[in-house]
Scaffold this motif. Structure first.
Motif, mmCIF file in Angstrom:
data_model
loop_
_atom_site.group_PDB
_atom_site.id
_atom_site.type_symbol
_atom_site.label_atom_id
_atom_site.label_comp_id
_atom_site.label_asym_id
_atom_site.label_seq_id
_atom_site.Cartn_x
_atom_site.Cartn_y
_atom_site.Cartn_z
ATOM 1 N N SER A 1 13.350 8.108 -8.404
ATOM 2 C CA SER A 1 14.191 7.423 -9.652
ATOM 3 C C SER A 1 15.365 8.429 -9.809
ATOM 4 C CB SER A 1 13.264 7.602 -10.697
ATOM 5 O OG SER A 1 12.086 6.664 -10.659
ATOM 6 N N ALA A 2 15.233 9.656 -9.295
ATOM 7 C CA ALA A 2 16.139 10.616 -9.832
ATOM 8 C C ALA A 2 17.342 10.663 -8.633
ATOM 9 C CB ALA A 2 15.661 12.028 -9.759
ATOM 10 N N LEU B 1 0.932 -1.137 0.101
ATOM 11 C CA LEU B 1 0.080 0.098 -0.067
ATOM 12 C C LEU B 1 0.771 1.318 -0.080
ATOM 13 C CD1 LEU B 1 -2.969 1.136 0.162
ATOM 14 C CD2 LEU B 1 -2.706 1.112 2.870
ATOM 15 N N VAL B 2 1.706 1.143 0.934
ATOM 16 C CA VAL B 2 2.784 2.554 0.952
ATOM 17 C C VAL B 2 3.708 2.569 -0.211
ATOM 18 C CG1 VAL B 2 4.586 3.534 2.307
ATOM 19 C CG2 VAL B 2 2.786 2.308 3.448
ATOM 20 N N GLU B 3 4.104 1.279 -0.635
ATOM 21 C CA GLU B 3 4.884 1.525 -1.858
ATOM 22 C C GLU B 3 4.321 2.019 -3.205
ATOM 23 O OE1 GLU B 3 8.457 1.402 -3.491
ATOM 24 O OE2 GLU B 3 8.443 0.390 -1.516
ATOM 25 N N ALA B 4 3.035 1.685 -3.242
ATOM 26 C CA ALA B 4 2.201 2.030 -4.483
ATOM 27 C C ALA B 4 2.316 3.584 -4.614
ATOM 28 C CB ALA B 4 0.831 1.465 -4.446
ATOM 29 N N MET B 5 2.047 4.109 -3.337
ATOM 30 C CA MET B 5 1.926 5.539 -3.492
ATOM 31 C C MET B 5 3.285 6.305 -3.517
ATOM 32 S SD MET B 5 0.128 8.464 -3.164
ATOM 33 C CE MET B 5 0.365 9.977 -2.404
ATOM 34 N N ALA B 6 4.306 5.508 -2.935
ATOM 35 C CA ALA B 6 5.592 6.001 -2.716
ATOM 36 C C ALA B 6 6.404 5.866 -4.293
ATOM 37 C CB ALA B 6 6.383 5.567 -1.742
ATOM 38 N N SER B 7 5.817 5.282 -5.122
ATOM 39 C CA SER B 7 6.415 4.944 -6.473
ATOM 40 C C SER B 7 5.533 5.900 -7.641
ATOM 41 C CB SER B 7 6.053 3.455 -6.957
ATOM 42 O OG SER B 7 7.046 2.825 -5.883
ATOM 43 N N VAL C 1 6.251 16.443 3.348
ATOM 44 C CA VAL C 1 7.584 16.674 3.853
ATOM 45 C C VAL C 1 8.703 16.682 2.488
ATOM 46 C CG1 VAL C 1 9.916 15.828 4.944
ATOM 47 C CG2 VAL C 1 7.560 15.521 5.957
ATOM 48 N N ALA C 2 8.403 15.829 1.674
ATOM 49 C CA ALA C 2 9.039 15.692 0.289
ATOM 50 C C ALA C 2 8.874 16.680 -0.546
ATOM 51 C CB ALA C 2 8.664 14.448 -0.667
ATOM 52 N N ARG C 3 7.701 17.457 -0.581
ATOM 53 C CA ARG C 3 7.582 18.637 -1.429
ATOM 54 C C ARG C 3 8.526 19.622 -0.623
ATOM 55 N NH1 ARG C 3 3.345 19.504 -4.511
ATOM 56 N NH2 ARG C 3 3.145 21.481 -3.952
ATOM 57 N N CYS C 4 8.910 19.909 0.424
ATOM 58 C CA CYS C 4 9.771 20.782 1.118
ATOM 59 C C CYS C 4 11.441 20.484 0.859
ATOM 60 C CB CYS C 4 9.671 20.914 2.599
ATOM 61 S SG CYS C 4 7.926 21.581 2.993
ATOM 62 N N VAL C 5 11.517 19.338 0.689
ATOM 63 C CA VAL C 5 13.036 18.801 0.298
ATOM 64 C C VAL C 5 13.600 19.564 -0.928
ATOM 65 C CG1 VAL C 5 14.488 17.026 -0.274
ATOM 66 C CG2 VAL C 5 12.762 16.815 1.469
ATOM 67 N N PRO C 6 14.693 20.273 -0.964
ATOM 68 C CA PRO C 6 15.031 20.712 -2.291
ATOM 69 C C PRO C 6 15.541 19.635 -3.354
ATOM 70 C CG PRO C 6 16.326 21.732 -0.105
ATOM 71 C CD PRO C 6 15.482 20.623 0.200
ATOM 72 N N GLY C 7 15.122 20.183 -4.377
ATOM 73 C CA GLY C 7 15.223 19.294 -5.604
ATOM 74 C C GLY C 7 14.068 18.452 -6.028
ATOM 75 N N VAL C 8 13.186 18.269 -5.155
ATOM 76 C CA VAL C 8 12.124 17.312 -5.456
ATOM 77 C C VAL C 8 11.021 17.950 -6.325
ATOM 78 C CG1 VAL C 8 9.838 16.444 -4.368
ATOM 79 C CG2 VAL C 8 12.062 16.096 -2.998
#
Length: 251
Positions: free
Chosen positions: A29-30, A14-20, A150-157
């Motif tokens: 991927s980057a 469930l988590v992996e699907a969203m995180a992919s 949180v990810a949206r606040c990480v530089p480069g995301v």
């Protein structure tokens, strides 16, 4: 170095699907994000791979047992802080998202059933986090909310770093209204100022309507900021907006 997020759950798919998918998937991927999802059941010791048991003292439901949770976390040594997703935790908000994004990573433990054994909260995790006053079947949905914020606040995301600076809650306010093509749809027109090409006027309009929307829909956010400044009151008045209600004075 990648920003690392570890998630411990009994529903890794469930988590992996969203995180992919979407922003997080592209960032993985980057190499900007390093998201690792761990199945708590792999640390269970019985044939059924059980992670829950009946609560001492009786009561409805089941409680997640400490052994699989401790063993799963200790086998990985994930980035800290490690949070348990729980309605009893600190309320998650944009400020906390920014705090976590300024580190090198963090981890989350997804509870299920009636919760987790209290010894997990006292001796394994570093704190508890709640996404709001709602009851969910487990922490997975909450973990995904925290992960994306949180990810949206990480530089480069995000490809456009300015996006996070203008989003809702970035400065304690809701975001201003947004419009796109066509300029007129079913007789409803885009505000003229947004078509003017005058960036200064556009910025002032957006600021005024961000304030107005927050006053109208989330007055608690205005109160938390200490109220409106004299400059903000003047800006609202200049755009025909009531500083008390956020409504248009011409309507």
């Amino acid at each position: 170095m990648s920003f690392r997020i570890d998630v411990f759950t009994i529903f890794p798919d469930l988590v992996e699907a969203m995180a992919s998918a979407s922003v997080i998937g592209r960032s993985r991927s980057a190499g900007t994000l390093d998201v690792r999802v761990h199945d708590l059941r792999t640390a269970a010791t019985d044939r059924r791979r059980s992670t829950d048991d009946a609560p001492f003292g009786g009561g409805a439901g089941m409680v997640m047992t400490p052994q699989p949770l401790f063993d799963a976390v200790e086998a990985v040594d994930p980035p800290r802080p490690l949070f348990c997703l729980s309605p009893a935790g600190r309320r998650f908000d944009q400020a906390m998202a920014g705090e976590l994004a300024s580190s090198t990573g963090f981890s989350m433990l997804c509870g299920r059933y009636e919760g987790v054994d209290e010894r997990v909260c006292e001796h394994l995790v570093d704190g508890e986090v709640s996404i709001g006053d709602v009851v969910l079947s487990g922490g997975e949905a909450a973990a995904l909310v925290v992960m994306e914020a949180v990810a949206r606040c990480v530089p480069g995301v995000l490809s456009n770093e300015a996006s996070t600076a203008e989003e809702s809650f970035s400065d304690g306010l809701l975001e201003y209204p947004q419009y796109t093509r066509p300029a007129s749809f079913r007789g409803w027109s885009v505000p003229e100022v947004l078509l003017s090409g005058d960036h200064g006027r556009v910025a002032r309009w957006r600021r005024a309507h961000s304030l107005a929307r927050t006053i109208e829909r989330r007055p608690d956010l205005i109160e938390a900021r200490g109220g409106l400044s004299d400059e903000e009151r003047e800006l609202l008045a200049a755009h025909g907006l009531d500083p008390a209600t956020g409504e248009s004075r011409s309507s």
